[in-house]
Write a protein that holds these residues in place. Structure first.
Motif, mmCIF file in Angstrom:
data_model
loop_
_atom_site.group_PDB
_atom_site.id
_atom_site.type_symbol
_atom_site.label_atom_id
_atom_site.label_comp_id
_atom_site.label_asym_id
_atom_site.label_seq_id
_atom_site.Cartn_x
_atom_site.Cartn_y
_atom_site.Cartn_z
ATOM 1 N N LEU A 223 6.736 24.693 24.217
ATOM 2 C CA LEU A 223 7.218 23.718 24.741
ATOM 3 C C LEU A 223 8.320 23.706 25.437
ATOM 4 C CD1 LEU A 223 8.025 23.861 20.655
ATOM 5 C CD2 LEU A 223 6.585 21.897 21.601
ATOM 6 N N ALA A 224 9.517 24.756 25.023
ATOM 7 C CA ALA A 224 10.809 25.021 26.419
ATOM 8 C C ALA A 224 10.618 26.677 27.166
ATOM 9 C CB ALA A 224 12.155 24.903 25.558
ATOM 10 N N VAL A 225 11.226 26.544 28.393
ATOM 11 C CA VAL A 225 11.513 27.459 29.103
ATOM 12 C C VAL A 225 13.026 27.683 29.128
ATOM 13 C CG1 VAL A 225 10.937 28.434 31.214
ATOM 14 C CG2 VAL A 225 9.190 27.398 29.622
ATOM 15 N N GLU A 226 13.310 28.428 28.749
ATOM 16 C CA GLU A 226 14.793 28.402 28.954
ATOM 17 C C GLU A 226 15.828 30.173 29.748
ATOM 18 O OE1 GLU A 226 17.586 27.927 25.428
ATOM 19 O OE2 GLU A 226 15.627 26.417 25.062
ATOM 20 N N GLY A 227 15.176 30.012 30.899
ATOM 21 C CA GLY A 227 15.431 30.765 31.922
ATOM 22 C C GLY A 227 14.191 32.039 32.152
ATOM 23 N N ARG A 228 14.880 33.257 30.672
ATOM 24 C CA ARG A 228 13.894 34.229 30.201
ATOM 25 C C ARG A 228 12.685 34.182 29.096
ATOM 26 N NH1 ARG A 228 12.030 37.979 33.306
ATOM 27 N NH2 ARG A 228 13.256 38.789 35.100
ATOM 28 N N LYS A 229 13.606 33.105 27.841
ATOM 29 C CA LYS A 229 13.153 32.356 27.083
ATOM 30 C C LYS A 229 11.845 31.367 26.754
ATOM 31 C CE LYS A 229 15.500 30.171 23.496
ATOM 32 N NZ LYS A 229 16.444 29.818 22.442
ATOM 33 N N VAL A 230 11.278 31.624 26.472
ATOM 34 C CA VAL A 230 10.149 30.828 26.229
ATOM 35 C C VAL A 230 9.675 30.554 24.378
ATOM 36 C CG1 VAL A 230 7.755 29.776 27.143
ATOM 37 C CG2 VAL A 230 8.709 31.672 28.049
ATOM 38 N N THR A 231 9.219 28.854 24.394
ATOM 39 C CA THR A 231 9.299 28.714 23.157
ATOM 40 C C THR A 231 8.230 28.301 22.837
ATOM 41 O OG1 THR A 231 12.307 28.422 22.972
ATOM 42 C CG2 THR A 231 10.057 27.058 21.070
ATOM 43 N N PHE A 232 7.346 28.643 22.072
ATOM 44 C CA PHE A 232 6.618 28.107 21.811
ATOM 45 C C PHE A 232 5.580 27.352 20.327
ATOM 46 C CE2 PHE A 232 5.945 31.696 24.344
ATOM 47 C CZ PHE A 232 4.777 31.421 25.459
ATOM 48 N N ALA A 233 4.793 26.437 20.367
ATOM 49 C CA ALA A 233 4.375 25.606 19.147
ATOM 50 C C ALA A 233 2.821 26.139 19.017
ATOM 51 C CB ALA A 233 3.743 23.873 19.011
ATOM 52 N N VAL A 234 3.451 26.944 18.075
ATOM 53 C CA VAL A 234 1.757 27.854 17.392
ATOM 54 C C VAL A 234 0.816 27.014 16.158
ATOM 55 C CG1 VAL A 234 2.852 30.025 18.242
ATOM 56 C CG2 VAL A 234 3.482 29.055 15.965
ATOM 57 N N GLU A 235 -0.004 27.319 16.192
ATOM 58 C CA GLU A 235 -1.285 27.146 15.229
ATOM 59 C C GLU A 235 -2.165 28.327 14.666
ATOM 60 O OE1 GLU A 235 -1.938 23.009 14.581
ATOM 61 O OE2 GLU A 235 -3.897 23.583 16.336
ATOM 62 N N ALA A 236 -2.889 28.450 13.715
ATOM 63 C CA ALA A 236 -3.882 28.942 13.533
ATOM 64 C C ALA A 236 -5.204 27.994 12.366
ATOM 65 C CB ALA A 236 -3.415 30.596 12.954
ATOM 66 N N ARG A 237 -5.759 28.115 13.392
ATOM 67 C CA ARG A 237 -6.886 27.752 12.652
ATOM 68 C C ARG A 237 -8.144 28.109 12.644
ATOM 69 N NH1 ARG A 237 -6.447 22.059 12.125
ATOM 70 N NH2 ARG A 237 -4.793 20.430 12.611
ATOM 71 N N ALA A 238 -8.956 27.778 11.502
ATOM 72 C CA ALA A 238 -10.928 28.143 10.460
ATOM 73 C C ALA A 238 -10.994 27.051 10.406
ATOM 74 C CB ALA A 238 -10.265 29.380 8.979
ATOM 75 N N GLY A 239 -12.018 26.792 11.670
ATOM 76 C CA GLY A 239 -12.641 25.431 12.206
ATOM 77 C C GLY A 239 -11.347 24.398 12.221
ATOM 78 N N ASP A 240 -11.566 23.736 11.044
ATOM 79 C CA ASP A 240 -11.049 22.242 11.301
ATOM 80 C C ASP A 240 -9.909 22.342 10.032
ATOM 81 O OD1 ASP A 240 -11.720 20.940 12.766
ATOM 82 O OD2 ASP A 240 -13.102 19.811 11.214
ATOM 83 N N LYS A 241 -10.188 23.318 9.397
ATOM 84 C CA LYS A 241 -8.544 24.225 8.165
ATOM 85 C C LYS A 241 -7.691 24.679 9.105
ATOM 86 C CE LYS A 241 -8.387 26.457 4.032
ATOM 87 N NZ LYS A 241 -8.493 26.721 2.630
ATOM 88 N N LEU A 242 -6.075 23.849 8.878
ATOM 89 C CA LEU A 242 -5.282 24.611 9.315
ATOM 90 C C LEU A 242 -4.947 26.025 8.670
ATOM 91 C CD1 LEU A 242 -2.823 24.030 11.443
ATOM 92 C CD2 LEU A 242 -1.750 22.396 9.827
ATOM 93 N N LEU A 243 -4.594 26.577 9.025
ATOM 94 C CA LEU A 243 -4.088 27.833 7.736
ATOM 95 C C LEU A 243 -2.358 28.409 8.158
ATOM 96 C CD1 LEU A 243 -7.059 30.662 9.343
ATOM 97 C CD2 LEU A 243 -6.647 29.023 7.729
ATOM 98 N N MET A 244 -2.575 28.092 9.763
ATOM 99 C CA MET A 244 -0.189 28.676 9.932
ATOM 100 C C MET A 244 -0.010 27.961 10.865
ATOM 101 S SD MET A 244 1.001 32.147 10.433
ATOM 102 C CE MET A 244 1.794 33.110 9.337
ATOM 103 N N THR A 245 1.270 26.871 11.193
ATOM 104 C CA THR A 245 1.390 26.636 12.226
ATOM 105 C C THR A 245 3.576 26.670 12.554
ATOM 106 O OG1 THR A 245 2.441 23.579 12.640
ATOM 107 C CG2 THR A 245 2.577 24.438 10.519
ATOM 108 N N GLY A 246 3.980 26.922 13.224
ATOM 109 C CA GLY A 246 5.232 26.901 12.857
ATOM 110 C C GLY A 246 5.163 27.132 15.049
ATOM 111 N N ARG A 247 6.715 27.863 14.584
ATOM 112 C CA ARG A 247 7.296 27.934 16.276
ATOM 113 C C ARG A 247 7.382 28.837 16.445
ATOM 114 N NH1 ARG A 247 10.452 23.974 18.968
ATOM 115 N NH2 ARG A 247 12.174 25.230 19.532
ATOM 116 N N HIS A 248 7.418 30.041 18.108
ATOM 117 C CA HIS A 248 7.306 31.138 18.244
ATOM 118 C C HIS A 248 8.315 31.063 19.355
ATOM 119 C CE1 HIS A 248 6.615 35.498 19.165
ATOM 120 N NE2 HIS A 248 5.516 35.183 19.661
ATOM 121 N N GLU A 249 9.107 32.050 19.565
ATOM 122 C CA GLU A 249 9.796 32.882 20.713
ATOM 123 C C GLU A 249 9.616 33.827 21.175
ATOM 124 O OE1 GLU A 249 14.137 32.256 20.330
ATOM 125 O OE2 GLU A 249 13.738 29.556 19.539
ATOM 126 N N ARG A 250 9.660 34.008 22.642
ATOM 127 C CA ARG A 250 8.570 35.366 22.968
ATOM 128 C C ARG A 250 10.549 35.226 24.824
ATOM 129 N NH1 ARG A 250 4.755 37.668 21.562
ATOM 130 N NH2 ARG A 250 4.828 38.951 23.419
#
Length: 128
Positions: free
Chosen positions: A86-113
């Protein structure tokens, strides 16, 4: 780290098993894929999305996880974990994340590394 671009992504496909369940994580009898396992899958997908950008000796560390666990699946289910930059600020990277089982959404959110020089990080933390 080489420059990262918004929209870079990776998807990790996982054949889940009993080791990924809430029961295995200490919640006996709950044989659904655990929140902790899904978060681990999302972190791995985020790492893979930018791993090709690391300079020699670099790696990335998860620094923030904000997720909603909105669906369940049983052990043995194929899960796809996706991370998109989603965004890069220097060495920090922000992600949109999701986990699915087929069409079923299991988890959604954001993650920073944060991309770090691993030897320097470990030394600063007193781990070497």
């Amino acid at each position: 780290m080489k420059p990262a671009a918004e929209g870079m992504s990776a998807t990790l496909e996982i054949a889940t098993d009993e080791a990924h369940t809430a029961s295995a994580a200490g919640n006996p009898g709950v044989h659904v894929v655990a929140t902790t396992a899904l978060i681990l899958f999302l972190e791995e997908a985020a790492h893979r999305a930018i791993a090709g950008l690391y300079e020699e000796g670099e790696g990335s560390l998860g620094t923030r996880v904000e997720v909603d666990h909105v669906g369940a699946c049983l052990a043995g289910t194929q899960v796809a974990a996706t991370a998109r930059v989603l965004a890069v600020e220097g060495r920090k990277v922000t992600f949109a994340v999701e986990a699915r089982a087929g069409d079923k959404l299991l988890m959604t959110g954001r993650h920073e590394r944060v991309v770090v020089e691993l030897a320097r990080f470990l030394k600063r933390q007193g781990l070497v």
